[in-house]
Design a protein around this motif. Structure first.
Motif, PDB file in Angstrom:
ATOM      1  N   SER A 336       0.807  -1.223   0.000  1.00  9.81           N
ATOM      2  CA  SER A 336       0.000   0.000   0.000  1.00  9.81           C
ATOM      3  C   SER A 336       0.839   1.271   0.000  1.00  9.81           C
ATOM      4  CB  SER A 336      -0.946   0.003   1.210  1.00  9.81           C
ATOM      5  OG  SER A 336      -0.215  -0.127   2.419  1.00  9.81           O
ATOM      6  N   GLY A 337       2.149   1.155   0.132  1.00  9.92           N
ATOM      7  CA  GLY A 337       3.016   2.325   0.037  1.00  9.92           C
ATOM      8  C   GLY A 337       3.343   2.993   1.357  1.00  9.92           C
ATOM      9  N   LYS A 338       3.428   2.213   2.427  1.00  8.28           N
ATOM     10  CA  LYS A 338       3.728   2.787   3.738  1.00  8.28           C
ATOM     11  C   LYS A 338       5.124   3.390   3.784  1.00  8.28           C
ATOM     12  CE  LYS A 338       2.991  -1.105   5.717  1.00  8.28           C
ATOM     13  NZ  LYS A 338       2.551  -1.781   4.472  1.00  8.28           N
ATOM     14  N   THR A 339       6.102   2.701   3.176  1.00  6.89           N
ATOM     15  CA  THR A 339       7.483   3.185   3.231  1.00  6.89           C
ATOM     16  C   THR A 339       7.613   4.543   2.554  1.00  6.89           C
ATOM     17  OG1 THR A 339       8.291   0.902   3.237  1.00  6.89           O
ATOM     18  CG2 THR A 339       9.871   2.622   2.699  1.00  6.89           C
ATOM     19  N   LEU A 340       6.899   4.743   1.461  1.00  5.22           N
ATOM     20  CA  LEU A 340       6.944   6.037   0.785  1.00  5.22           C
ATOM     21  C   LEU A 340       6.377   7.137   1.669  1.00  5.22           C
ATOM     22  CD1 LEU A 340       7.479   7.700  -1.776  1.00  5.22           C
ATOM     23  CD2 LEU A 340       5.169   7.117  -2.543  1.00  5.22           C
ATOM     24  N   VAL A 341       5.282   6.852   2.350  1.00  6.33           N
ATOM     25  CA  VAL A 341       4.691   7.834   3.270  1.00  6.33           C
ATOM     26  C   VAL A 341       5.682   8.164   4.379  1.00  6.33           C
ATOM     27  CG1 VAL A 341       2.883   8.172   4.994  1.00  6.33           C
ATOM     28  CG2 VAL A 341       2.311   7.182   2.773  1.00  6.33           C
ATOM     29  N   ALA A 342       6.333   7.143   4.927  1.00  4.68           N
ATOM     30  CA  ALA A 342       7.301   7.365   5.999  1.00  4.68           C
ATOM     31  C   ALA A 342       8.497   8.170   5.497  1.00  4.68           C
ATOM     32  CB  ALA A 342       7.764   6.025   6.564  1.00  4.68           C
ATOM     33  N   LEU A 343       8.975   7.876   4.294  1.00  2.00           N
ATOM     34  CA  LEU A 343      10.117   8.601   3.742  1.00  2.00           C
ATOM     35  C   LEU A 343       9.797  10.085   3.585  1.00  2.00           C
ATOM     36  CD1 LEU A 343      12.914   8.768   2.472  1.00  2.00           C
ATOM     37  CD2 LEU A 343      11.898   8.036   0.292  1.00  2.00           C
ATOM     38  N   ARG A 344       8.594  10.410   3.157  1.00  4.18           N
ATOM     39  CA  ARG A 344       8.232  11.818   2.999  1.00  4.18           C
ATOM     40  C   ARG A 344       8.258  12.531   4.347  1.00  4.18           C
ATOM     41  NH1 ARG A 344       3.363  13.054   1.376  1.00  4.18           N
ATOM     42  NH2 ARG A 344       3.971  14.896   0.163  1.00  4.18           N
ATOM     43  N   ALA A 345       7.846  11.838   5.411  1.00  6.19           N
ATOM     44  CA  ALA A 345       7.920  12.425   6.751  1.00  6.19           C
ATOM     45  C   ALA A 345       9.376  12.615   7.178  1.00  6.19           C
ATOM     46  CB  ALA A 345       7.185  11.539   7.754  1.00  6.19           C
ATOM     47  N   MET A 346      10.229  11.667   6.849  1.00  7.16           N
ATOM     48  CA  MET A 346      11.637  11.768   7.200  1.00  7.16           C
ATOM     49  C   MET A 346      12.299  12.932   6.463  1.00  7.16           C
ATOM     50  SD  MET A 346      12.483   7.662   7.157  1.00  7.16           S
ATOM     51  CE  MET A 346      14.108   7.696   7.908  1.00  7.16           C
ATOM     52  N   LEU A 347      11.931  13.144   5.205  1.00  6.78           N
ATOM     53  CA  LEU A 347      12.477  14.274   4.445  1.00  6.78           C
ATOM     54  C   LEU A 347      12.010  15.604   5.033  1.00  6.78           C
ATOM     55  CD1 LEU A 347      12.033  12.916   0.797  1.00  6.78           C
ATOM     56  CD2 LEU A 347      14.191  13.206   2.057  1.00  6.78           C
ATOM     57  N   GLN A 348      10.773  15.648   5.525  1.00  4.49           N
ATOM     58  CA  GLN A 348      10.270  16.876   6.145  1.00  4.49           C
ATOM     59  C   GLN A 348      11.107  17.248   7.362  1.00  4.49           C
ATOM     60  OE1 GLN A 348       6.002  17.041   6.832  1.00  4.49           O
ATOM     61  NE2 GLN A 348       6.256  18.302   8.666  1.00  4.49           N
ATOM     62  N   VAL A 349      11.466  16.241   8.169  1.00  5.79           N
ATOM     63  CA  VAL A 349      12.307  16.491   9.342  1.00  5.79           C
ATOM     64  C   VAL A 349      13.710  16.903   8.907  1.00  5.79           C
ATOM     65  CG1 VAL A 349      13.402  15.401  11.347  1.00  5.79           C
ATOM     66  CG2 VAL A 349      10.983  14.957  10.839  1.00  5.79           C
ATOM     67  N   ALA A 350      14.247  16.231   7.899  1.00 11.80           N
ATOM     68  CA  ALA A 350      15.599  16.552   7.414  1.00 11.80           C
ATOM     69  C   ALA A 350      15.664  17.975   6.875  1.00 11.80           C
ATOM     70  CB  ALA A 350      16.019  15.547   6.341  1.00 11.80           C
TER      71      ALA A 350
END
Length: 761
Positions: A336-350
Motif C-alpha cells: 500500500s506504500g507505507k514506506t513512501l509515506v514514511a520517507l516523505r515524513a523523514m524528508l520533512q524532518v531533514a
C-alpha cells in the motif's frame, strides 16, 4: 485482617486449609479474589444429558449421563475388584423433558422400570470402569444422573472413561430429608476449568462455600455507580452470584456484561491516561520547508500518490509540524506504500535540520530499505545523508557511520537494533519510524530520544492489517492511520491451494511451473517452514513460529526445509541450469545481503527461503511463489508472503502447497487466503481462529498476558463504550481522585507485564 480488602484475603481465611492448599497447588489460586474471578468455562443444563456422539478421543471432558447398571467383578490379572457402570445419554422418558433427573431416576429404579443397557442402541450407552469398586458401587445407583469427569479413551473399539471422577447430581434447593419438587426448574450446572487431580465439582464446592461465608458487598467495585446506571450493569456482588450460582440460563450472560465492561474500562482508562500524558509533553516542531528535499522529491515522482497516501501524508505532516509529539500507528495492506509515506515524513524532518531514524527488525529488511530509499531518492540521497547501521558492519564502517550520525551530517538513518546501543549519539533526533513494530519491545522502541532526553515524533508501521477493534484495544494511546488502497501498477496475484495428498503427481508440476516462469525471464520464490530437517526437534523451533498446523509431517518424514529442498531442487533435471540459492535467518548478515542483492539484480532465478522474506523484500521481477507446508503458517503470514510477488507490473501466482487432504484441519484457512486479497478480512478471520491469546502478549517479561473476558472482535461495542467513558473520566478527573476504587484497579493493572500489549502478526 479487618482492614484487608476481601479479595486480597487468603483462601484459608474462609476455606479449610487442605482445600486452600489444593486450590493453590492445582490451580494457582491464592486469594478469595482469585477464586471469585475463576469463572466457569461453560454450563450444563441439568435436565439434559451429554450427547455421547460429541465426545472425542483424548479430550478431557465433563459429562452428565444416567446410570443404567452397576456391576462388580473380580479382576483376572491382579488382586481386587472392578466396578463397571453402564451409562446412557438418553432420558428415562423421551416423551417429556426430565425436570428432575435424579428424582425421576430413583422413582424408575424403585418401580423397576429403569431401562436396561441391552435395550439401548450401542451409540447411546457407554461402560465406565472403576478400580475403586467398593466406593463406586456404593455411591452410584441405577437411575442416578451423574457428572463424570475424565479423559476420553478407547477400550475394545468403544469410547470410555476409565476411573473418572464423579458427582451424583441432586436437585438444588431441597432441604435435607425433603422430597425434591419434580416440576421445579433446574438451574444450569457450572463447569470450571479443571485438572485431572482437581475436578470441576470440587472447585464448585469451594466456590459455594465462599459464596455462603462472605458478604460480597465488601468487594471493591472499580466501575463508578453512574456507569453502572448508564449501562444497566449488575453490581459486582450480584455479578459474582450470577456467574457462579446461576438460577437460569441467562444469568451468566448478565454477569459477563459487567465483567467484560469492567475489563474494558480499566484498560481504556490506562490508555486514556497515557494519551493525556502524551498530550502534555512537548517536543521540537519540524514544519514543511519550501524548496527543500521533500518538495524536490515530490516534484520528481514518476507517479501520482494514491488518495490514501495523500490523506495520511497530511496527517503526518501536521503532526510532525507540531510541538506535540506524534505517536501514530500507520497500518496498511501489502504494497500500500507505507514506506513512501514514511520517507516523505523523514524528508520533512531533514529539511528542518533534524534527523530521522527508520528501525527495521532484520538486517535483510534494513538493507532493503536502504536500497529502495537510495533508489527512489536518486541524487537526493547524498544530500540527505542517508546511512545504514547494522551489527554485521565492519568496525571501520561503524565508526564512520557513527561519526556522521553524531555530527548531524547523516539526516536519514536506517538500521536494526544496533541503533539502540548506548554508543549511538544523535545530534538532533526528531523522528523515529519503527517498521514492523511488533518485532521490537516497548522499552526498545522508546530508547531513542531527542536532545536532552526530550520526546521525539514516532511513527509505528505494520504491514499486518489489524481490525479496527484490535487497534483500538491494543494501540488505544496511538493515533491510527490506514492505507486501504494499492498504488497504480500493482498486479493481481492469483492464489491456489495445492493438495499433494489428493494429487501426489502435482509435486512434479510445481517445478515444471517454476521452470516456465524462469524461461520467461522471471524469478521464483519457494518458501519453507524450517531451516534444516533437524528443526522439527522441539528444542530447535522452526522459523514458522506462527504456524497452526500441528505436527503433520511431509512424505519425507519431516517438514520441508531450506537446506533439504534447495539441495533436491538443484539436482532436478527440470531445473537444470537454473541459478538456485538459499536464504534463512541464521546466515551471516553479509551473506544474507549478498543473496538478496543478487535476487534484486536478477542474478538468482529461484530462491528457497524461510519466512525471513515475509516483509520488506522487493523483487519486482518475481512472479511465482510456492509455499511448501503452507498449513504450518497463519493466514496473515501467508498474505504477507504473497505480497512479495506481483510488485513490478507483472501478474503473479501463489501456490499454497499442503499434504493435507480436503478434510484437513487447515484447508479452510488456506481456502480463505486463496479466496480474497483483503488483508483486513484475513486478519479478522485469523484472529477468530487463533484467539487473542496468540496475539496479545506482554512485551518483555516472558509471562503470558491476555484479555480474560473480552474478545476484541465480538465485543467491539463494549470496548467503544468503555473507551468513550474512560476518556470522559480522565478528562474530568485525571488523577481519578473522585473514583478511588477505579484508581486502585488501574494502578494494579498498569504495569508493563500486563498492559504493554504488542500485536504479533
Amino acid at each position: 485482617m479487618a482492614d484487608e480488602a476481601l479479595e486480597a484475603r487468603p483462601l484459608s481465611s474462609v476455606l479449610h486449609p487442605k482445600t486452600a492448599d489444593a486450590l493453590s497447588r492445582h490451580l494457582s489460586l491464592e486469594t478469595l479474589g482469585d477464586l471469585l474471578e475463576y469463572f466457569p468455562r461453560r454450563y450444563l443444563p441439568r435436565g439434559e444429558l451429554t450427547n455421547f456422539s460429541d465426545l472425542e478421543w483424548g479430550n478431557e471432558v465433563s459429562i452428565i449421563s444416567r446410570v443404567l447398571s452397576v456391576t462388580t467383578r473380580r479382576m483376572h490379572s491382579r488382586r481386587g475388584s472392578i466396578a463397571e457402570v453402564t451409562v446412557t445419554d438418553q432420558l428415562a422418558h423421551e416423551d417429556r423433558p426430565a425436570q428432575a433427573p435424579d428424582f425421576e431416576g430413583r422413582l424408575d429404579a424403585l418401580a423397576g422400570t429403569a431401562q436396561t443397557a441391552a435395550s439401548h442402541p450401542a451409540g447411546n450407552i457407554m461402560t465406565l470402569s472403576f478400580f475403586n469398586a467398593w466406593t463406586a458401587s456404593k455411591d452410584l445407583a441405577v437411575g442416578d444422573h451423574v457428572m463424570f469427569s475424565g479423559k476420553v479413551s478407547e477400550f475394545k473399539g468403544q469410547l470410555t472413561l476409565t476411573n473418572p471422577h464423579y458427582a451424583v447430581l441432586s436437585q438444588p434447593g431441597a432441604a435435607v430429608g425433603e422430597e425434591p419438587d419434580p416440576e421445579a426448574p433446574l438451574p444450569p450446572l457450572p463447569v470450571y476449568p479443571a485438572t485431572a487431580k482437581y475436578p470441576t465439582d470440587r472447585i464448585a464446592a469451594a466456590v459455594a462455600t465462599l459464596l455462603d461465608k462472605v458478604d460480597l458487598a465488601d468487594c471493591v467495585d472499580p466501575v463508578p455507580p453512574e456507569l453502572h446506571q448508564r449501562h444497566r450493569l449488575p453490581s459486582l456482588a450480584r455479578a459474582y452470584r450470577l456467574v457462579h450460582r446461576p438460577e437460569e440460563e441467562a444469568d451468566p450472560h448478565r454477569a459477563m456484561r459487567y465483567f467484560r465492561y469492567r475489563e474494558a474500562l480499566v484498560l481504556q482508562v490506562i490508555l486514556a491516561r497515557r494519551a493525556a500524558v502524551l498530550d502534555s509533553q512537548r517536543t521540537e516542531a519540524y514544519p514543511p520547508v519550501g524548496g527543500g528535499l521533500l518538495e524536490t522529491f515530490d516534484a520528481g515522482l514518476p507517479f501520482t500518490l494514491t488518495a490514501g497516501q495523500e490523506r495520511v501524508g497530511r496527517e503526518i505532516r501536521d503532526d510532525v509540524g507540531s510541538v506535540r509529539p506524534m505517536n501514530r500507528l500507520l497500518q496498511g495492506d501489502v504494497g500500500s506504500g507505507k514506506t513512501l509515506v514514511a520517507l516523505r515524513a523523514m524528508l520533512q524532518v531533514a529539511d528542518s535540520g533534524g534527523q530521522a531514524v527508520m528501525l527495521a527488525p532484520t538486517e535483510v529488511l534494513a538493507g532493503q530499505h536502504e536500497r529502495s530509499i537510495r533508489s527512489v531518492l536518486g541524487s537526493l540521497a547524498d544530500e540527505a545523508g542517508v546511512v545504514v547501521l547494522t551489527s554485521s558492519m565492519s568496525a571501520a564502517a561503524k565508526r564512520e557511520t557513527l561519526a556522521r550520525i553524531v555530527s548531524g551530517e547523516a539526516r536519514i538513518v536506517i538500521g536494526t537494533h544496533a541503533l539502540l546501543g548506548k554508543h549511538v549519539t544523535f545530534a538532533r533526533l526528531g523522528l523515529v519510524v519503527v517498521d514492523e513494530q511488533h518485532r521490537f519491545g516497548v522499552r526498545q522502541r522508546h530508547t531513542l530520544m531527542g536532545p536532552d532526553g526530550t520526546p521525539v515524533h514516532r511513527l509505528v508501521m505494520t504491514a499486518t492489517p489489524i481490525p479496527r477493534s484490535v487497534a483500538m484495544t491494543v494501540f488505544g494511546d496511538l493515533s491510527v492511520s490506514v492505507l486501504d488502497e494499492l498504488p497504480a501498477g500493482r498486479q493481481e496475484v492469483a492464489t491456489h491451494v495445492v493438495s499433494l495428498a489428493t494429487h501426489p503427481s502435482w509435486e512434479a508440476r510445481l517445478w515444471q511451473r517454476a521452470r516456465e516462469e524462469i524461461d520467461k525471464g522471471h524469478q521464483v520464490f519457494v518458501v519453507v517452514p524450517t531451516i534444516n530437517d533437524a528443526a522439527e526437534d522441539p528444542s530447535e523451533p522452526s522459523e514458522a513460529d506462527r504456524g497452526l498446523g500441528g505436527s503433520r509431517k511431509s512424505s519425507a518424514g519431516t517438514l520441508q526445509s531450506v537446506e533439504g529442498l534447495s539441495g533436491r531442487l538443484t539436482s532436478l533435471p527440470v531445473l537444470a541450469g537454473c541459478r538456485i540459492e538459499a536464504l534463512h535467518g541464521r546466515m551471516e548478515g553479509a551473506e544474507k545481503s549478498r543473496i538478496m542483492n543478487g535476487m534484486a539484480r536478477g542474478e538468482i532465478d529461484l530462491l528457497v527461503a524461510t519466512t525471513v522474506i515475509e516483509v520488506g523484500v522487493d523483487v519486482p521481477n518475481a512472479t511465482l511463489m510456492i509455499i511448501m507446508d503452507a498449513d504450518r503458517l497463519g493466514m496473515s503470514t501467508l498474505h504477507q508472503l504473497r505480497g512479495r510477488i506481483g510488485r513490478g507490473g507483472l501478474a503473479g501466482t501463489c501456490l499454497l502447497v499442503t499434504e493435507q487432504d480436503s478434510e484437513g484441519a487447515s484447508i479452510p484457512r488456506l481456502d480463505a487466503v486463496a479466496s480474497t486479497r483483503d488483508g483486513f478480512e484475513l486478519s479478522s478471520l485469523d484472529l477468530e481462529q487463533r484467539r487473542e491469546g496468540d496475539i496479545l502478549g506482554d512485551s518483555q517479561s516472558g509471562n503470558r498476558s491476555t484479555l480474560r473476558n473480552l474478545s476484541v472482535l465480538r465485543h467491539a461495542t463494549v470496548i467503544e463504550q468503555a473507551r468513550t467513558d474512560a476518556q470522559d473520566l480522565v478528562a474530568e478527573d485525571p488523577d481519578l481522585s473522585n473514583h478511588p476504587q477505579l484508581r486502585q484497579a488501574v494502578l494494579e493493572a498498569d504495569h508493563q507485564e500486563n498492559t504493554e500489549y504488542l500485536y504479533r502478526g
